[in-house]
Structures are given as structure tokens and as C-alpha cells.
Design a protein around this motif. Sequence first.
Motif, mmCIF file in Angstrom:
data_model
loop_
_atom_site.group_PDB
_atom_site.id
_atom_site.type_symbol
_atom_site.label_atom_id
_atom_site.label_comp_id
_atom_site.label_asym_id
_atom_site.label_seq_id
_atom_site.Cartn_x
_atom_site.Cartn_y
_atom_site.Cartn_z
ATOM 1 N N VAL A 188 1.163 5.431 -0.112
ATOM 2 C CA VAL A 188 0.438 6.644 0.259
ATOM 3 C C VAL A 188 1.330 7.853 -0.035
ATOM 4 O O VAL A 188 2.547 7.731 -0.145
ATOM 5 N N TYR A 219 2.836 1.269 5.471
ATOM 6 C CA TYR A 219 2.640 1.826 4.137
ATOM 7 C C TYR A 219 3.964 2.350 3.599
ATOM 8 O O TYR A 219 4.868 2.693 4.344
ATOM 9 N N THR A 245 -3.926 10.754 3.245
ATOM 10 C CA THR A 245 -3.839 9.452 2.574
ATOM 11 C C THR A 245 -3.507 8.343 3.572
ATOM 12 O O THR A 245 -4.037 7.249 3.478
ATOM 13 N N THR A 246 -2.647 8.642 4.524
ATOM 14 C CA THR A 246 -2.343 7.654 5.571
ATOM 15 C C THR A 246 -3.581 7.399 6.423
ATOM 16 O O THR A 246 -3.901 6.246 6.743
ATOM 17 N N VAL A 275 -3.026 5.145 -2.425
ATOM 18 C CA VAL A 275 -4.007 6.108 -1.927
ATOM 19 C C VAL A 275 -3.421 7.493 -2.190
ATOM 20 O O VAL A 275 -2.340 7.813 -1.688
ATOM 21 N N ALA A 284 -5.886 5.207 4.463
ATOM 22 C CA ALA A 284 -5.391 3.821 4.455
ATOM 23 C C ALA A 284 -5.644 3.153 5.803
ATOM 24 O O ALA A 284 -6.012 1.971 5.852
ATOM 25 N N ILE A 299 0.860 -1.181 0.000
ATOM 26 C CA ILE A 299 0.000 0.000 0.000
ATOM 27 C C ILE A 299 0.898 1.234 0.000
ATOM 28 O O ILE A 299 1.713 1.427 0.906
ATOM 29 N N TYR A 352 -1.957 -1.277 -3.873
ATOM 30 C CA TYR A 352 -2.914 -0.178 -3.745
ATOM 31 C C TYR A 352 -2.126 1.116 -3.624
ATOM 32 O O TYR A 352 -1.038 1.141 -3.033
#
Length: 179
Positions: free
Chosen positions: A52, A72, A58-59, A141, A62, A50, A139
Motif C-alpha cells: 500500500v 501490509y 490505500t490502507t 493498492v 486494503a 499486499i 497485490y
Amino acid sequence: MVIKVIRHGKVDFNWKEKYDSKGFDRANIGYDESPIKVIDKRIDPQGQLIFVSDLQRTTDTANYLFDKRGNYIRNELLNEVPARSYKDTDKLKSLRVWKPMSRIQWFFNNKRQFETRSQSMDRALEAIDFIESYDQDCYVVCHAIFMKVLVRAFKKKGYKVYDNRPFFFKNLDQFTAKK
């Protein structure tokens, strides 16, 4: 490689209706530093990486989506395209003028903005190279305007992009890029 890109959750920030140029610039900073609202949606990342941005929203997104997994990969290349007032003025203008005018300047590569559209594309291509260096499905974000740039950058790099949105990325909207 499958990359799922998600826009951050709704930011808990109240924009005013009118600003002068300094007020608009301060409001953008306030927006960037504000928390997000609670998200009820959950995603099982099934061991995928993931990514970010450096912006806290964004964190936080997530953490909600992936149940506070916490490990992340943060990277400033995924940050939002910064917005700046389109001119210096003490006159109060509507937010409906400030936002589009700053983005129009960005679109036409006006140097008044902190970053031009061309620079955003270069950054997006570099971000994809960074993500690809991990060679795993993942992913990401990140942010609305930068997601629009990423869609074009992924296509430029030969990805097939699956995107069901009409025009704008709303909070938690996503697209998938496959190569």
C-alpha cells in the motif's frame, strides 16, 4: 511473478465547483486526508503480500478488501502523483479547469508541479524494483494517475500487462502485470 494493482476505494470528499489557487491546493490536501466510503467487495489474497502507499486511503481499502489483514507493506513510492494549482491567482476558477491544467503541467514536466511525469516514471520504476525484491506474487493498492504510470513502467521492465479499462482507472479498478 504476478502483480495485481488495484485503485483505492471512493474517497468520502466533496469537491466544490470553484476554487482560487490556494483553495484548490487546500482541497487536494483535504482529499488526501479524507477517509474512503465502505466497500462491499472482498478478495482472498491467498497468502500473497499486499503493498500500500503512505496515503491512508490505500490502507483503508486494503482493510475492506482483505478483511483487515493489517500486515501490509507501506511504501511512499506508491503514493499518488501530487497535484498543485497550475498558477497562483485569487480568481475563482472551475474545478474542471484546475484538475486538467495541473495534470497537463505534470504531463509536460512543468516544474510548478510537485513532481514531473519523468520523476513519476523514475519513482514507478523504483517502486517495481522494491516490489520485485520480495520475489512473490502480490497485490498493490495505489492511485489512479500513478497506476497509469505503473502500466508504462511495467511494460518498460518487460512485464505483460492485462488491463481491461477504457482509459481512466475508476475506484477499485485493477490491472495485472506478469513476468
